[in-house]
Design a protein around this motif. Sequence first.
Motif, PDB file in Angstrom:
ATOM      1  N   ALA A 168      19.290  43.446  65.754  1.00 26.98           N
ATOM      2  CA  ALA A 168      19.964  42.804  66.881  1.00 26.98           C
ATOM      3  C   ALA A 168      20.921  41.713  66.429  1.00 26.98           C
ATOM      4  CB  ALA A 168      18.922  42.226  67.836  1.00 26.98           C
ATOM      5  N   ILE A 169      20.442  40.844  65.551  1.00 28.03           N
ATOM      6  CA  ILE A 169      21.261  39.695  65.170  1.00 28.03           C
ATOM      7  C   ILE A 169      22.477  40.134  64.343  1.00 28.03           C
ATOM      8  CG2 ILE A 169      21.239  37.514  63.884  1.00 28.03           C
ATOM      9  CD1 ILE A 169      18.322  37.188  64.958  1.00 28.03           C
ATOM     10  N   PRO A 170      22.309  41.032  63.338  1.00 31.38           N
ATOM     11  CA  PRO A 170      23.497  41.550  62.638  1.00 31.38           C
ATOM     12  C   PRO A 170      24.465  42.251  63.587  1.00 31.38           C
ATOM     13  CG  PRO A 170      21.528  42.085  61.401  1.00 31.38           C
ATOM     14  CD  PRO A 170      21.064  41.500  62.695  1.00 31.38           C
ATOM     15  N   LEU A 171      23.926  42.918  64.598  1.00 24.70           N
ATOM     16  CA  LEU A 171      24.788  43.611  65.553  1.00 24.70           C
ATOM     17  C   LEU A 171      25.623  42.613  66.356  1.00 24.70           C
ATOM     18  CD1 LEU A 171      25.372  46.464  66.854  1.00 24.70           C
ATOM     19  CD2 LEU A 171      23.744  45.803  68.609  1.00 24.70           C
ATOM     20  N   LEU A 172      24.946  41.541  66.840  1.00 20.44           N
ATOM     21  CA  LEU A 172      25.633  40.563  67.678  1.00 20.44           C
ATOM     22  C   LEU A 172      26.604  39.711  66.873  1.00 20.44           C
ATOM     23  CD1 LEU A 172      22.775  39.234  69.984  1.00 20.44           C
ATOM     24  CD2 LEU A 172      24.654  40.749  70.591  1.00 20.44           C
ATOM     25  N   LEU A 173      26.158  39.266  65.695  1.00 21.64           N
ATOM     26  CA  LEU A 173      26.956  38.310  64.939  1.00 21.64           C
ATOM     27  C   LEU A 173      27.842  38.981  63.898  1.00 21.64           C
ATOM     28  CD1 LEU A 173      24.283  35.495  64.406  1.00 21.64           C
ATOM     29  CD2 LEU A 173      26.098  35.598  66.102  1.00 21.64           C
ATOM     30  N   GLY A 174      27.392  40.130  63.374  1.00 16.92           N
ATOM     31  CA  GLY A 174      28.171  40.791  62.333  1.00 16.92           C
ATOM     32  C   GLY A 174      29.161  41.786  62.908  1.00 16.92           C
ATOM     33  N   GLY A 175      28.781  42.430  64.010  1.00 21.48           N
ATOM     34  CA  GLY A 175      29.625  43.459  64.612  1.00 21.48           C
ATOM     35  C   GLY A 175      31.049  43.011  64.887  1.00 21.48           C
ATOM     36  N   PRO A 176      31.227  41.882  65.602  1.00 20.17           N
ATOM     37  CA  PRO A 176      32.595  41.468  65.969  1.00 20.17           C
ATOM     38  C   PRO A 176      33.483  41.186  64.758  1.00 20.17           C
ATOM     39  CG  PRO A 176      30.959  40.255  67.234  1.00 20.17           C
ATOM     40  CD  PRO A 176      30.209  41.026  66.197  1.00 20.17           C
ATOM     41  N   VAL A 177      32.900  40.791  63.625  1.00 17.30           N
ATOM     42  CA  VAL A 177      33.723  40.453  62.462  1.00 17.30           C
ATOM     43  C   VAL A 177      33.629  41.517  61.379  1.00 17.30           C
ATOM     44  CG1 VAL A 177      33.770  37.974  62.849  1.00 17.30           C
ATOM     45  CG2 VAL A 177      31.862  38.982  61.577  1.00 17.30           C
ATOM     46  N   GLY A 178      32.980  42.649  61.684  1.00 19.54           N
ATOM     47  CA  GLY A 178      32.972  43.773  60.761  1.00 19.54           C
ATOM     48  C   GLY A 178      32.008  43.643  59.596  1.00 19.54           C
ATOM     49  N   ILE A 179      30.987  42.758  59.721  1.00 16.37           N
ATOM     50  CA  ILE A 179      29.963  42.699  58.673  1.00 16.37           C
ATOM     51  C   ILE A 179      28.903  43.749  58.985  1.00 16.37           C
ATOM     52  CG2 ILE A 179      28.157  41.290  57.610  1.00 16.37           C
ATOM     53  CD1 ILE A 179      29.842  38.824  58.444  1.00 16.37           C
ATOM     54  N   GLN A 180      28.656  44.624  57.997  1.00 20.53           N
ATOM     55  CA  GLN A 180      27.695  45.694  58.246  1.00 20.53           C
ATOM     56  C   GLN A 180      26.499  45.592  57.324  1.00 20.53           C
ATOM     57  OE1 GLN A 180      29.603  49.514  58.024  1.00 20.53           O
ATOM     58  NE2 GLN A 180      29.420  49.812  60.213  1.00 20.53           N
ATOM     59  N   LEU A 181      25.292  45.755  57.903  1.00 22.49           N
ATOM     60  CA  LEU A 181      24.076  45.922  57.125  1.00 22.49           C
ATOM     61  C   LEU A 181      23.673  47.384  57.258  1.00 22.49           C
ATOM     62  CD1 LEU A 181      21.945  42.824  58.146  1.00 22.49           C
ATOM     63  CD2 LEU A 181      23.673  43.025  56.383  1.00 22.49           C
ATOM     64  N   ILE A 182      22.600  47.771  56.545  1.00 23.93           N
ATOM     65  CA  ILE A 182      22.234  49.184  56.586  1.00 23.93           C
ATOM     66  C   ILE A 182      21.894  49.625  58.010  1.00 23.93           C
ATOM     67  CG2 ILE A 182      19.823  48.749  55.883  1.00 23.93           C
ATOM     68  CD1 ILE A 182      20.070  51.443  54.315  1.00 23.93           C
ATOM     69  N   THR A 183      21.216  48.751  58.788  1.00 27.22           N
ATOM     70  CA  THR A 183      20.843  49.141  60.155  1.00 27.22           C
ATOM     71  C   THR A 183      22.063  49.292  61.053  1.00 27.22           C
ATOM     72  OG1 THR A 183      20.392  46.810  60.469  1.00 27.22           O
ATOM     73  CG2 THR A 183      18.491  48.258  60.269  1.00 27.22           C
ATOM     74  N   THR A 184      22.962  48.328  60.994  1.00 29.65           N
ATOM     75  CA  THR A 184      24.130  48.413  61.870  1.00 29.65           C
ATOM     76  C   THR A 184      25.042  49.558  61.434  1.00 29.65           C
ATOM     77  OG1 THR A 184      25.026  46.580  60.589  1.00 29.65           O
ATOM     78  CG2 THR A 184      24.175  46.070  62.749  1.00 29.65           C
ATOM     79  N   PHE A 185      25.006  49.871  60.134  1.00 32.48           N
ATOM     80  CA  PHE A 185      25.760  51.017  59.633  1.00 32.48           C
ATOM     81  C   PHE A 185      25.238  52.313  60.265  1.00 32.48           C
ATOM     82  CE2 PHE A 185      25.824  54.523  56.540  1.00 32.48           C
ATOM     83  CZ  PHE A 185      27.189  54.669  56.342  1.00 32.48           C
ATOM     84  N   ILE A 186      23.898  52.461  60.253  1.00 32.76           N
ATOM     85  CA  ILE A 186      23.294  53.661  60.859  1.00 32.76           C
ATOM     86  C   ILE A 186      23.655  53.730  62.339  1.00 32.76           C
ATOM     87  CG2 ILE A 186      21.085  54.727  61.505  1.00 32.76           C
ATOM     88  CD1 ILE A 186      19.952  53.569  58.883  1.00 32.76           C
ATOM     89  N   TYR A 187      23.594  52.582  63.009  1.00 32.47           N
ATOM     90  CA  TYR A 187      23.882  52.527  64.439  1.00 32.47           C
ATOM     91  C   TYR A 187      25.340  52.920  64.713  1.00 32.47           C
ATOM     92  CZ  TYR A 187      24.585  50.399  69.040  1.00 32.47           C
ATOM     93  OH  TYR A 187      24.908  50.177  70.337  1.00 32.47           O
ATOM     94  N   ASP A 188      26.243  52.324  63.923  1.00 32.27           N
ATOM     95  CA  ASP A 188      27.666  52.622  64.120  1.00 32.27           C
ATOM     96  C   ASP A 188      27.955  54.097  63.876  1.00 32.27           C
ATOM     97  OD1 ASP A 188      28.108  50.053  64.770  1.00 32.27           O
ATOM     98  OD2 ASP A 188      28.945  49.455  62.826  1.00 32.27           O
ATOM     99  N   LYS A 189      27.419  54.624  62.774  1.00 30.73           N
ATOM    100  CA  LYS A 189      27.670  56.024  62.455  1.00 30.73           C
ATOM    101  C   LYS A 189      27.055  56.941  63.510  1.00 30.73           C
ATOM    102  CE  LYS A 189      29.996  55.772  58.634  1.00 30.73           C
ATOM    103  NZ  LYS A 189      31.429  55.992  58.809  1.00 30.73           N
ATOM    104  N   GLY A 190      25.881  56.555  64.002  1.00 30.31           N
ATOM    105  CA  GLY A 190      25.186  57.372  65.003  1.00 30.31           C
ATOM    106  C   GLY A 190      25.927  57.423  66.321  1.00 30.31           C
ATOM    107  N   PHE A 191      26.689  56.362  66.605  1.00 25.37           N
ATOM    108  CA  PHE A 191      27.397  56.306  67.882  1.00 25.37           C
ATOM    109  C   PHE A 191      28.902  56.485  67.713  1.00 25.37           C
ATOM    110  CE2 PHE A 191      23.746  54.099  69.984  1.00 25.37           C
ATOM    111  CZ  PHE A 191      23.571  55.095  70.934  1.00 25.37           C
ATOM    112  N   GLU A 192      29.282  56.901  66.487  1.00 27.19           N
ATOM    113  CA  GLU A 192      30.700  57.006  66.206  1.00 27.19           C
ATOM    114  C   GLU A 192      31.385  57.907  67.251  1.00 27.19           C
ATOM    115  OE1 GLU A 192      31.649  58.333  62.194  1.00 27.19           O
ATOM    116  OE2 GLU A 192      32.158  56.224  61.894  1.00 27.19           O
ATOM    117  N   ALA A 193      32.534  57.461  67.672  1.00 25.39           N
ATOM    118  CA  ALA A 193      33.277  58.226  68.673  1.00 25.39           C
ATOM    119  C   ALA A 193      33.486  59.658  68.176  1.00 25.39           C
ATOM    120  CB  ALA A 193      34.629  57.557  68.925  1.00 25.39           C
ATOM    121  N   GLY A 194      33.518  60.580  69.107  1.00 30.14           N
ATOM    122  CA  GLY A 194      33.705  61.970  68.721  1.00 30.14           C
ATOM    123  C   GLY A 194      32.400  62.585  68.248  1.00 30.14           C
TER     124      GLY A 194
END
Lengths: 361, 584
Positions: free
Chosen positions: B243-269
Amino acid sequence: MADVVVEALGRRIGALEILQDVTFRVGEGEFVTLLGPSGCGKSTTLNALAGLDRPTSGRITMGGRVLYDEAAKIFVDARFRDLGLMFQSYALWPHMTVAQNLDFTLEIRKIRGEEARRRIAETLALVDMDTYAGRYPGELSGGQQQRVALARTLVYQPRVLLLDEPLSNLDAKLRDKAREWLRDLQQRTGVTTIYVTHDQTEALSLSDRIIVMEKGRIVQDGTPDDVYDRPVNPFVADFVGASNLLPAELTSIGASDMRISVGAGLAITAARAARRLAPGPITLSIRPERIEFCAAEGTAGPNEFDVDIASSSYQGARFVHAFKLGPHLLRAESASRPGAKSVRVRLPEAALQVFQAEAGR
Amino acid sequence: MTVKDDVSSGAAAALPRRTSRSQGDSLAETAAQSGIGLICLALVAIPLVPLILQAFSAVPLYAWDGSFTFANFSNLFNLPEIPGLATVTLVFCLISIGFSLIFGTVLALLVGRTNLPARGFLANILLWPIFVSPLIIGFGAILTYGPSGYVSALFVNLFGGEAPWNIYTVTGLSLISGIAMVPMTILYCLSSAQQQDPRLEAAARIAGAGPLRIVTRITLPLMRPAIVYGFVMNVVAALEMFAIPLLLGGPVGIQLITTFIYDKGFEAGRPDYGLVSAAALILLVLVSLLVALQHVLLARAHRFISIGPKGGRLEPLDLGRWRWPAFGVVLLYVGLTIGALGFGLLLRSFVTVLSPFISPFEVLTFENYRETFMNGTYARSILNTILLAVGGGFLGTLIIGALAFVAQRSEFRFRRLVDLLAQLPRAVPGLIVSLGVFYAIVLVPGFGFLAGTLWVLALAYIIRHLPAGYGIVAPAMLQVTRDFDRAARIVGASWSQTVRRIVAPILKPAFLSCYTLLVILFFKEYAAAIFLYRPGNEVISMAMLSAWVPGYTGIVASLSVIQIAITALLIFIATRLFGVKLHG
């Protein structure tokens, strides 16, 4: 080595008086036992001596140094008392090896290097645990832990050794061995020792002196012989070696003996007691092993009675019998099985103890 | 029947009817135990099997042809962002775990073992964030320490210039995550520090050791198992932290392994299922290794277990003249973390604008709450969360109880396996559970009807928190002597009668604790829901996230306060009315 003087020690929690006016002295090199049932205040006394618990009144000095004085508001913390205390649970630090347990106490005293190694080796040899120096406490048996715990309290040569029921976690056979071993060790090291127990056998066999406590007070302070043969009251008579206690009436006091009525028309003669007694209600005490069985021939002599044995139980080394004397049920011991149900018993004059009945007892 | 009677004629002669009945019983018993064992297997397999298969499949699982490939892994490692991702994750772990361990251990020692003023009260406050979702801590941090947060604004007003901190950085989000992880460290260390045999410290005191030496040489070393355990659980928590990496890292493009999985899992298309599964599998293996490592490290724990009977009272260590300074430090920590964050959220939920320059009374409003309760989605999310926590928690407790009985109190052939399986999901991060269950219902034919229901969330939550509940019930069951069972069997009770009438009633307190824990955990869970959420089955955490994106800060704050308030109410009910102990 040091002597210990305890004066008018008191401990109260709220309205509860746990200790009242506890006064005693332990000489240099002496082995003194505090004996009493649980809740008698012996452990509170020991904790006060150790500095783990602050009393509410009185004074404690050790080797001339005041450790506690309520009037002068002095209370020296445990860590500055330079004592050894062996805990009932041993309290060996489980994360340190046997040697490290000993070494930690030396480190505090800045004894390091060769001297520390020598002392640890000597002390472990003293308790026959030198081959276990690298073991952890969890890898030792109960008896071995007990030895290590003792070694840990001895290695820094404390001025006084306090032992809190150190044998109670051992099984019966081991306890007998450990008792002899402990006595031997104390005599070799000559350290002033205060020993707390509720086990009268330990107290009688180990001590130079026994202090019997009851309900926060000292009731008797004397040698093992004194306490066993000349108890000051029925409580001591019963707690230190079981006694038959029977309510009776002191009818007359002669020059060398006393006449006692135990009811049902039965009269007993006892040796005149050293303590002052007045005719009236008394408690008569006699130890089961002092009651004698004699041949039931002719008429019964003085203090001899013909009785029927109500029950007998075999206890290995001896038999314990119950019989009725007038209205009272008494226990007696014999080495062999009696031949008949009807026997003659003698209550020797010298074996009888007479205590003035106290109000409320 | 006749054959059986002939075979066992010797035994059957004396009690023929009885013999045949107990045979029937044991057949039913085995069937029941096998059924429970299968449920356990299914619970563990549901999230893991599709995930593992997908990680080694070149095509999405629904079109799977049975072939295996390592292409997903090579694709993953060939991605240009991977070295950066690994570095950031490592730095994140180091900072957040370091913060959590240092503050957690020191605070636990201070409130647990010293004569710090108001230590009982402080301990309760310090543990509080454990009941709250990290999502809420993230929101609170933004409202407080964000660029336009009220503490930042206050600082700028007092000292001029710019606030010297920025939480939208790796260090910033690591520290905020550290705050969320501290209570866990405190919890482990606190019970360890308070359950020590007081005589071990008394013995050191008699030997002449002072308070500082006692702490460093006796108390802390004895806490080593708790600290090691806390360390491993911190690494697991940091790797899972989402949650915290998503809220604080997401807007500035900082990715951890969890947010990476989340982003890839919800990738457009078209999401690349293979790539996501491969990354998830790596995370899973990392966490599993850590859990295994912790077992190895604690294998020689007997060195830390006190010997002999417990007794006496643990004397608090005297801080002396450091007592009040230490109190000030603890108070400062509480004020800057829990106090500031909670205050920010509470205040923000009652105002239209949060700023230290505008009196809250001028902008006071109940509009946030009105909107939260009037809007169908938000109101439904609150209702759904309560339903899930109370109902799903109950279902979970029933399943955990059944598993524990089979694993601990039966002659079932595979009972050891059941015991092992029930503890396995501990190594499965919430995000992975979510992904696995998502794959199971989307890719495995026949489970599609579960999509978007509360049932699928309940399933994911139960899988996720199975080990936590089992960890309460199983040890309690071990402590109940088997003589009770034997006595019941002797008088003729069947296995299920023994369990229902004898063991279960004795274990009532453990089941209540388990239920309470599950309700609280389900209430704050967010990661396990993230891939399973559809309009209709939203929970509070999901509603907060979707309200956050368009900037409905007031709604987020009011939902946070509602979540905290309901959790507090649940804890109050459990501790006061049911006598459940939450720690110690």
